[in-house]
Motif scaffolding. Structure first.
Motif, PDB file in Angstrom:
ATOM      1  N   GLY A 117     -16.306  -4.666  -1.831  1.00 25.87           N
ATOM      2  CA  GLY A 117     -16.118  -5.177  -3.259  1.00 25.87           C
ATOM      3  C   GLY A 117     -13.851  -5.343  -3.341  1.00 25.87           C
ATOM      4  O   GLY A 117     -13.673  -6.267  -4.060  1.00 25.87           O
ATOM      5  N   ILE A 118     -13.428  -4.802  -1.443  1.00 26.37           N
ATOM      6  CA  ILE A 118     -12.145  -5.182  -2.114  1.00 26.37           C
ATOM      7  C   ILE A 118     -11.671  -6.374  -1.069  1.00 26.37           C
ATOM      8  O   ILE A 118     -12.198  -6.039   0.357  1.00 26.37           O
ATOM      9  CB  ILE A 118     -10.827  -4.302  -1.173  1.00 26.37           C
ATOM     10  N   SER A 119     -11.298  -7.028  -0.898  1.00 27.87           N
ATOM     11  CA  SER A 119     -10.717  -8.921  -0.459  1.00 27.87           C
ATOM     12  C   SER A 119      -9.832  -8.208   0.268  1.00 27.87           C
ATOM     13  O   SER A 119      -9.120  -9.378   2.033  1.00 27.87           O
ATOM     14  CB  SER A 119     -11.421  -9.731  -0.742  1.00 27.87           C
ATOM     15  N   ASP A 120      -8.912  -8.204   0.035  1.00 28.55           N
ATOM     16  CA  ASP A 120      -7.588  -7.839   0.339  1.00 28.55           C
ATOM     17  C   ASP A 120      -6.687  -6.227  -0.292  1.00 28.55           C
ATOM     18  O   ASP A 120      -6.445  -6.319  -1.463  1.00 28.55           O
ATOM     19  CB  ASP A 120      -7.052  -9.024  -0.069  1.00 28.55           C
ATOM     20  N   ILE A 121      -5.211  -6.211   0.418  1.00 28.22           N
ATOM     21  CA  ILE A 121      -4.577  -5.200   0.164  1.00 28.22           C
ATOM     22  C   ILE A 121      -3.344  -5.516   0.073  1.00 28.22           C
ATOM     23  O   ILE A 121      -2.753  -6.225   1.128  1.00 28.22           O
ATOM     24  CB  ILE A 121      -4.698  -3.662  -0.254  1.00 28.22           C
ATOM     25  N   ARG A 122      -2.376  -5.633  -0.250  1.00 31.01           N
ATOM     26  CA  ARG A 122      -0.623  -6.548  -0.496  1.00 31.01           C
ATOM     27  C   ARG A 122       0.154  -5.135  -1.269  1.00 31.01           C
ATOM     28  O   ARG A 122      -0.354  -4.569  -2.163  1.00 31.01           O
ATOM     29  CB  ARG A 122      -0.682  -7.677  -1.527  1.00 31.01           C
ATOM     30  N   ASP A 123       0.781  -4.611  -0.442  1.00 31.20           N
ATOM     31  CA  ASP A 123       2.189  -4.234  -1.291  1.00 31.20           C
ATOM     32  C   ASP A 123       3.282  -5.091  -1.711  1.00 31.20           C
ATOM     33  O   ASP A 123       3.430  -5.032  -0.122  1.00 31.20           O
ATOM     34  CB  ASP A 123       2.916  -3.056  -0.167  1.00 31.20           C
ATOM     35  N   GLU A 124       3.465  -5.053  -2.765  1.00 36.27           N
ATOM     36  CA  GLU A 124       5.075  -5.414  -3.143  1.00 36.27           C
ATOM     37  C   GLU A 124       5.058  -5.163  -3.711  1.00 36.27           C
ATOM     38  O   GLU A 124       6.852  -5.215  -4.271  1.00 36.27           O
ATOM     39  CB  GLU A 124       3.442  -6.594  -4.558  1.00 36.27           C
ATOM     40  N   SER A 125       5.964  -3.865  -3.394  1.00 40.67           N
ATOM     41  CA  SER A 125       6.996  -2.525  -3.657  1.00 40.67           C
ATOM     42  C   SER A 125       8.617  -3.372  -3.911  1.00 40.67           C
ATOM     43  O   SER A 125       8.418  -3.757  -2.049  1.00 40.67           O
ATOM     44  CB  SER A 125       6.816  -1.502  -3.261  1.00 40.67           C
ATOM     45  N   ASP A 126       8.948  -3.569  -4.033  1.00 43.67           N
ATOM     46  CA  ASP A 126      10.427  -3.283  -4.045  1.00 43.67           C
ATOM     47  C   ASP A 126      10.798  -2.530  -4.463  1.00 43.67           C
ATOM     48  O   ASP A 126      11.210  -1.565  -4.659  1.00 43.67           O
ATOM     49  CB  ASP A 126      10.870  -5.014  -4.542  1.00 43.67           C
ATOM     50  N   ARG A 127      12.587  -2.739  -4.619  1.00 46.70           N
ATOM     51  CA  ARG A 127      13.979  -0.988  -5.138  1.00 46.70           C
ATOM     52  C   ARG A 127      13.744  -1.212  -6.521  1.00 46.70           C
ATOM     53  O   ARG A 127      13.838  -0.284  -6.724  1.00 46.70           O
ATOM     54  CB  ARG A 127      15.105  -1.559  -4.825  1.00 46.70           C
ATOM     55  N   THR A 128      12.601  -1.878  -7.709  1.00 50.52           N
ATOM     56  CA  THR A 128      12.623  -2.392  -8.834  1.00 50.52           C
ATOM     57  C   THR A 128      10.854  -1.417  -9.044  1.00 50.52           C
ATOM     58  O   THR A 128      10.867  -0.710  -9.932  1.00 50.52           O
ATOM     59  CB  THR A 128      12.465  -3.387  -9.861  1.00 50.52           C
ATOM     60  N   GLY A 129      10.533  -0.995  -8.269  1.00 52.76           N
ATOM     61  CA  GLY A 129       9.254  -0.145  -7.934  1.00 52.76           C
ATOM     62  C   GLY A 129       8.117  -0.567  -7.471  1.00 52.76           C
ATOM     63  O   GLY A 129       8.226  -1.467  -6.318  1.00 52.76           O
TER      64      GLY A 129
END
Length: 200
Positions: A117-129
């Motif tokens: 059921g998962i097509s993609d996993i992205r880490d969009e973390s930055d210094r704000t959180g």
């Protein structure tokens, strides 16, 4: 007496909000007969820098009453709909969980078809959180996928309280919330008394 953390012992005391601890300490100084329940009005639970949600209030109370207990911490994860497709947005993770390792584990579970059921996993973390996006396939059930992530990864993890400290530099002792604050108050009084005596 003085208080120190017992080195080499299985001490595990979570971080707390300093303001709450100060308020509880002041309350105990003014009301020496205050119970653990009274102090829990000020300290509602731990304050993890990575956030996370604790569901079982009773487990928290038990940990502070006895000095020992296990609490379950879940990531803050929300199901969102964008252009007719769903994704799960994770903005807080449990304490002491390695984000990269957790994401790798998610990817492995998808590869090994343990979770579908998962097509993609992205880490969009930055210094704000923290911001982890788990894109879902069109035909997936978002809540089912999220439940599987809680079950198979550190998106849900537990923290075991073990509030052991050395009291008076002697034996390690398991302390409840009242005792640990009282030992701290006694220690501070001792330090101030010695300083005043010494400075004369």
């Amino acid at each position: 007496g003085s208080v120190g953390i017992a080195v080499g012992m299985a001490t595990n005391i979570p971080p707390h909000n300093l303001g709450e601890v100060v308020d509880a300490t002041l309350h105990l100084m003014e009301h020496s007969k205050a119970t653990v329940e009274d102090l829990l009005e000020f300290i509602q639970g731990p304050d993890f820098p990575t956030g996370g949600i604790i569901y079982n209030k009773e487990a928290i109370k038990q940990a502070y009453l006895t000095g020992r207990g296990t609490i379950v911490v879940r990531a803050k994860a929300e199901i969102e709909e964008v252009k007719g497709r769903y994704h799960i947005r994770i903005s807080e993770i449990p304490y002491q969980v390695n984000k990269s390792t957790m994401i790798e584990k998610m990817a492995t579970l998808v590869q090994d078809k343990v979770i579908d059921g998962i097509s993609d996993i992205r880490d969009e973390s930055d210094r704000t959180g923290i911001r982890i996006i788990v894109e879902l396939k069109k035909d997936s059930y978002p809540q089912k996928v999220l439940n599987q992530l809680f079950k198979h990864t550190d998106l849900q993890s537990s923290f075991g309280y073990n509030m052991i400290a050395l009291v008076d530099g002697l034996q390690p002792r398991l302390l409840n919330l009242h005792e640990i604050l009282q030992v701290f108050i006694d220690h501070r009084r001792d330090v101030v008394r010695k300083r005043v005596t010494f400075d004369r």
